[in-house]
Structure formats: C-alpha cells, structure tokens
Scaffold this motif. Structure first.
Motif, PDB file in Angstrom:
ATOM      1  N   THR A 150       0.830  -1.208   0.000  1.00 43.77           N
ATOM      2  CA  THR A 150       0.000   0.000   0.000  1.00 43.77           C
ATOM      3  C   THR A 150       0.863   1.256   0.000  1.00 43.77           C
ATOM      4  OG1 THR A 150      -1.759  -1.163   1.200  1.00 43.77           O
ATOM      5  CG2 THR A 150      -1.827   1.243   1.223  1.00 43.77           C
ATOM      6  N   LEU A 151       1.942   1.236   0.776  1.00 44.32           N
ATOM      7  CA  LEU A 151       2.863   2.372   0.815  1.00 44.32           C
ATOM      8  C   LEU A 151       3.515   2.590  -0.550  1.00 44.32           C
ATOM      9  CD1 LEU A 151       4.588   1.718   4.261  1.00 44.32           C
ATOM     10  CD2 LEU A 151       3.185   3.709   3.684  1.00 44.32           C
ATOM     11  N   GLU A 152       3.916   1.493  -1.199  1.00 42.06           N
ATOM     12  CA  GLU A 152       4.565   1.625  -2.510  1.00 42.06           C
ATOM     13  C   GLU A 152       3.589   2.145  -3.552  1.00 42.06           C
ATOM     14  OE1 GLU A 152       7.538   2.380  -4.068  1.00 42.06           O
ATOM     15  OE2 GLU A 152       8.207   0.702  -2.813  1.00 42.06           O
ATOM     16  N   LYS A 153       2.339   1.746  -3.453  1.00 44.89           N
ATOM     17  CA  LYS A 153       1.338   2.257  -4.392  1.00 44.89           C
ATOM     18  C   LYS A 153       1.119   3.752  -4.183  1.00 44.89           C
ATOM     19  CE  LYS A 153      -1.183  -2.032  -5.289  1.00 44.89           C
ATOM     20  NZ  LYS A 153      -2.475  -2.759  -5.182  1.00 44.89           N
ATOM     21  N   CYS A 154       1.185   4.186  -2.939  1.00 47.06           N
ATOM     22  CA  CYS A 154       1.085   5.618  -2.646  1.00 47.06           C
ATOM     23  C   CYS A 154       2.287   6.347  -3.233  1.00 47.06           C
ATOM     24  CB  CYS A 154       1.009   5.835  -1.136  1.00 47.06           C
ATOM     25  SG  CYS A 154       0.989   7.576  -0.626  1.00 47.06           S
ATOM     26  N   ASN A 155       3.484   5.775  -3.051  1.00 48.05           N
ATOM     27  CA  ASN A 155       4.698   6.372  -3.625  1.00 48.05           C
ATOM     28  C   ASN A 155       4.581   6.505  -5.139  1.00 48.05           C
ATOM     29  OD1 ASN A 155       5.775   6.274  -1.045  1.00 48.05           O
ATOM     30  ND2 ASN A 155       7.000   4.446  -1.419  1.00 48.05           N
ATOM     31  N   ALA A 156       4.111   5.425  -5.773  1.00 53.21           N
ATOM     32  CA  ALA A 156       4.002   5.414  -7.232  1.00 53.21           C
ATOM     33  C   ALA A 156       2.990   6.454  -7.712  1.00 53.21           C
ATOM     34  CB  ALA A 156       3.596   4.024  -7.711  1.00 53.21           C
ATOM     35  N   TYR A 157       1.879   6.547  -7.001  1.00 52.08           N
ATOM     36  CA  TYR A 157       0.850   7.527  -7.375  1.00 52.08           C
ATOM     37  C   TYR A 157       1.418   8.946  -7.319  1.00 52.08           C
ATOM     38  CZ  TYR A 157      -3.121  10.664  -6.903  1.00 52.08           C
ATOM     39  OH  TYR A 157      -3.989  11.716  -7.064  1.00 52.08           O
ATOM     40  N   CYS A 158       2.098   9.273  -6.220  1.00 49.74           N
ATOM     41  CA  CYS A 158       2.619  10.631  -6.063  1.00 49.74           C
ATOM     42  C   CYS A 158       3.761  10.916  -7.029  1.00 49.74           C
ATOM     43  CB  CYS A 158       3.060  10.859  -4.617  1.00 49.74           C
ATOM     44  SG  CYS A 158       1.660  10.994  -3.469  1.00 49.74           S
ATOM     45  N   ARG A 167      13.242  12.545 -12.746  1.00 49.28           N
ATOM     46  CA  ARG A 167      12.912  12.196 -11.361  1.00 49.28           C
ATOM     47  C   ARG A 167      11.929  11.020 -11.318  1.00 49.28           C
ATOM     48  NH1 ARG A 167      16.156  14.013  -8.068  1.00 49.28           N
ATOM     49  NH2 ARG A 167      15.687  16.224  -8.312  1.00 49.28           N
ATOM     50  N   GLU A 168      11.024  10.968 -12.266  1.00 42.92           N
ATOM     51  CA  GLU A 168      10.086   9.851 -12.307  1.00 42.92           C
ATOM     52  C   GLU A 168      10.823   8.558 -12.639  1.00 42.92           C
ATOM     53  OE1 GLU A 168       5.757   8.635 -14.251  1.00 42.92           O
ATOM     54  OE2 GLU A 168       6.749  10.485 -14.866  1.00 42.92           O
ATOM     55  N   THR A 169      11.781   8.639 -13.554  1.00 48.04           N
ATOM     56  CA  THR A 169      12.610   7.476 -13.872  1.00 48.04           C
ATOM     57  C   THR A 169      13.410   7.049 -12.651  1.00 48.04           C
ATOM     58  OG1 THR A 169      12.822   8.211 -16.172  1.00 48.04           O
ATOM     59  CG2 THR A 169      14.444   6.614 -15.384  1.00 48.04           C
ATOM     60  N   GLU A 176      11.293  -0.723  -8.887  1.00 48.41           N
ATOM     61  CA  GLU A 176      11.532  -2.006  -9.541  1.00 48.41           C
ATOM     62  C   GLU A 176      12.639  -2.794  -8.851  1.00 48.41           C
ATOM     63  OE1 GLU A 176      12.268  -0.851 -13.568  1.00 48.41           O
ATOM     64  OE2 GLU A 176      10.130  -0.883 -14.103  1.00 48.41           O
ATOM     65  N   LYS A 177      13.643  -2.081  -8.335  1.00 51.58           N
ATOM     66  CA  LYS A 177      14.751  -2.738  -7.639  1.00 51.58           C
ATOM     67  C   LYS A 177      14.276  -3.438  -6.370  1.00 51.58           C
ATOM     68  CE  LYS A 177      19.435  -1.775  -5.930  1.00 51.58           C
ATOM     69  NZ  LYS A 177      20.442  -0.701  -5.695  1.00 51.58           N
ATOM     70  N   SER A 178      13.209  -2.925  -5.759  1.00 57.01           N
ATOM     71  CA  SER A 178      12.674  -3.545  -4.541  1.00 57.01           C
ATOM     72  C   SER A 178      11.925  -4.842  -4.842  1.00 57.01           C
ATOM     73  CB  SER A 178      11.738  -2.571  -3.819  1.00 57.01           C
ATOM     74  OG  SER A 178      10.521  -2.393  -4.541  1.00 57.01           O
ATOM     75  N   ASN A 188       2.301  -0.664 -10.011  1.00 59.44           N
ATOM     76  CA  ASN A 188       2.842  -0.349 -11.332  1.00 59.44           C
ATOM     77  C   ASN A 188       3.970   0.667 -11.160  1.00 59.44           C
ATOM     78  OD1 ASN A 188       3.352   0.182 -14.007  1.00 59.44           O
ATOM     79  ND2 ASN A 188       1.518   1.422 -14.320  1.00 59.44           N
ATOM     80  N   CYS A 189       5.205   0.169 -11.122  1.00 59.21           N
ATOM     81  CA  CYS A 189       6.360   1.058 -10.929  1.00 59.21           C
ATOM     82  C   CYS A 189       6.644   1.899 -12.155  1.00 59.21           C
ATOM     83  CB  CYS A 189       7.614   0.233 -10.629  1.00 59.21           C
ATOM     84  SG  CYS A 189       7.583  -0.681  -9.078  1.00 59.21           S
ATOM     85  N   ASN A 190       6.436   1.330 -13.316  1.00 59.50           N
ATOM     86  CA  ASN A 190       6.948   1.933 -14.544  1.00 59.50           C
ATOM     87  C   ASN A 190       5.987   2.938 -15.154  1.00 59.50           C
ATOM     88  OD1 ASN A 190       8.575   2.496 -16.683  1.00 59.50           O
ATOM     89  ND2 ASN A 190       8.143   0.606 -17.798  1.00 59.50           N
ATOM     90  N   GLY A 191       5.983   4.128 -14.568  1.00 56.72           N
ATOM     91  CA  GLY A 191       5.202   5.199 -15.161  1.00 56.72           C
ATOM     92  C   GLY A 191       6.109   6.236 -15.777  1.00 56.72           C
ATOM     93  N   ALA A 192       7.418   5.938 -15.783  1.00 55.93           N
ATOM     94  CA  ALA A 192       8.403   6.916 -16.251  1.00 55.93           C
ATOM     95  C   ALA A 192       8.720   6.726 -17.716  1.00 55.93           C
ATOM     96  CB  ALA A 192       9.686   6.778 -15.430  1.00 55.93           C
ATOM     97  N   PHE A 193       9.388   7.726 -18.287  1.00 55.03           N
ATOM     98  CA  PHE A 193       9.868   7.588 -19.649  1.00 55.03           C
ATOM     99  C   PHE A 193      11.281   8.132 -19.722  1.00 55.03           C
ATOM    100  CE2 PHE A 193       9.425  12.077 -20.777  1.00 55.03           C
ATOM    101  CZ  PHE A 193       8.453  12.503 -19.897  1.00 55.03           C
ATOM    102  N   TYR A 194      12.033   7.659 -20.703  1.00 60.45           N
ATOM    103  CA  TYR A 194      13.430   8.041 -20.834  1.00 60.45           C
ATOM    104  C   TYR A 194      13.589   9.131 -21.876  1.00 60.45           C
ATOM    105  CZ  TYR A 194      14.518   4.015 -17.988  1.00 60.45           C
ATOM    106  OH  TYR A 194      14.593   3.128 -16.943  1.00 60.45           O
ATOM    107  N   PHE A 195      14.733   9.782 -21.846  1.00 59.71           N
ATOM    108  CA  PHE A 195      14.972  10.893 -22.740  1.00 59.71           C
ATOM    109  C   PHE A 195      16.436  10.875 -23.143  1.00 59.71           C
ATOM    110  CE2 PHE A 195      16.651  12.819 -18.947  1.00 59.71           C
ATOM    111  CZ  PHE A 195      15.799  12.348 -17.968  1.00 59.71           C
TER     112      PHE A 195
END
Length: 209
Positions: A150-158, A167-169, A176-178, A188-195
């Motif tokens: 639940t804590l990780e889902k809160c982290n991911a949401y924010c 910063r999102e990456t 994902e490392k956890s 769902n950890c992967n909401g980031a994108f690369y550049f």
C-alpha cells in the motif's frame, strides 16, 4: 533563491563524473590523460559523504538535487538519497518545492493519514518534526507485506502526479529494484519515460557551470 555557487573542485568532479559515465577520458590537474571507470566512480554515492549537517552544506544539497541519467540507463543520485535529502532539509525556510510536492502528496494517501495539512505547514520546525515522527511511527513496529504494498502504491501515485522525466525514472528504478512481486504487490512502478542522454548532460552543464 538562486543556486549556490559551485567551487572549481566540485565542478571538476562533476565534469569527470560525466565523462566517466560515458566511459570517456579526462585530464587531471597535471594535464595527464586518464580513463575514468564508471564502476569505480559509482562505488560511493554521487554526492559523497559529509560530517556537516545537510542544512549547512549548500554544495551537497545542490548535488543531491541533481538527476543524472547514465548511458546504462541508471539514474544518480538514487531516489532514496534524494528522498532522504528532502526529509533532512524539511526544517529549512527555503525547502525544495519538489520535495514539498512529493512528500506532502504522500500524506494525502489514506495509509499516511489522508491529511497533508501538517506537511504543508509554514513553520519549518513543525514540518520537520512531523515528517520525522510520522515516519518513525510507521516503521518502528514493522510493517506487513500488505502495508508495504500500500505504501509503494502511494509512492508510485505521487511520483506520477508530481514528477516529470528524470525524477520519475529515478523513482521507477528504485521501485523495480525492490522487486514488489516478491512480497505479492501488484504496484505499477513503470510510469516513467526516458529521454536522450545528450539532453541530460546539456542541462547538467547549464546548472553547474
């Protein structure tokens, strides 16, 4: 508030780090050319260690605010280093706005009480104490797998609400490392994108030099 001036020594270190991440060569103060090993450079934290309190160390604060994407796709400093910087500087009058946005978003989640009011307090001491005490209360007795998820889902949401690009990456890599699947978490950890890497170092150069 403008960023603190960077010493020539720190500037050289960042420049050498940039070259090292690229597997390139650099010159030391005696003009001898040498190859910088990325693995050697990254054996210790990007911003090093200091006996000074973070609120008395403007260069280290500036370093911890950076977000550097290497050619291997790894972001430095790590997200937990950045988050620790945020918590440790919460008692400063000019608290980093990105820190405020992310950490105070967390307290909007039910698992953290669903109320960001104290986190958004204009009193630095009250804000700092609130962040430290709430974290201690959350983890002192240990947490279940369900609570951790639940804590990780809160982290991911924010992270997705507050951050952009690097910063999102940075957050995604820590999540994902956890390895959430090991404790049965479907976050769902992967909401980031690369550049592009060239864009990262262009921004880094502008901020440091």
């Amino acid at each position: 508030m403008s960023a603190p001036a960077m010493s020539s020594a720190m500037a050289r270190r960042i420049a050498v780090l940039s070259l090292g991440l690229l597997g390139a060569s650099a010159q030391d103060d005696t003009n001898n050319t040498f190859t910088v090993s990325p693995s050697l450079l990254l054996e210790e934290p990007l911003c090093g260690y200091s006996k000074r309190n973070i609120d008395e160390d403007p260069l280290r604060r500036h370093c911890l605010r950076q977000c550097i994407l290497g050619p291997d796709g790894i972001v430095h400093p790590y997200f937990d280093e950045w988050e620790e910087y945020c918590r440790d500087t919460a008692g400063m009058m000019d608290w980093d706005p990105e820190c405020s946005s992310y950490l105070c978003c967390l307290f909007g989640c039910e698992v953290w009480g669903g109320d960001s009011t104290q986190c958004l307090s204009e009193d630095p001491t009250e804000r700092y104490n609130f962040l430290q005490e709430s974290r201690a209360q959350m983890f002192s007795a240990g947490i279940t797998r369900e609570q951790r998820c639940t804590l990780e889902k809160c982290n991911a949401y924010c992270a997705k609400q507050v951050f952009m690009t690097c910063r999102e990456t940075q957050y995604t890599q820590q999540c994902e490392k956890s390895n959430p699947a090991l404790y049965g978490c479907d976050v769902n950890c992967n909401g980031a994108f690369y550049f592009p890497l060239t864009w990262v170092f262009s921004v880094l150069a502008l901020r440091f030099f």
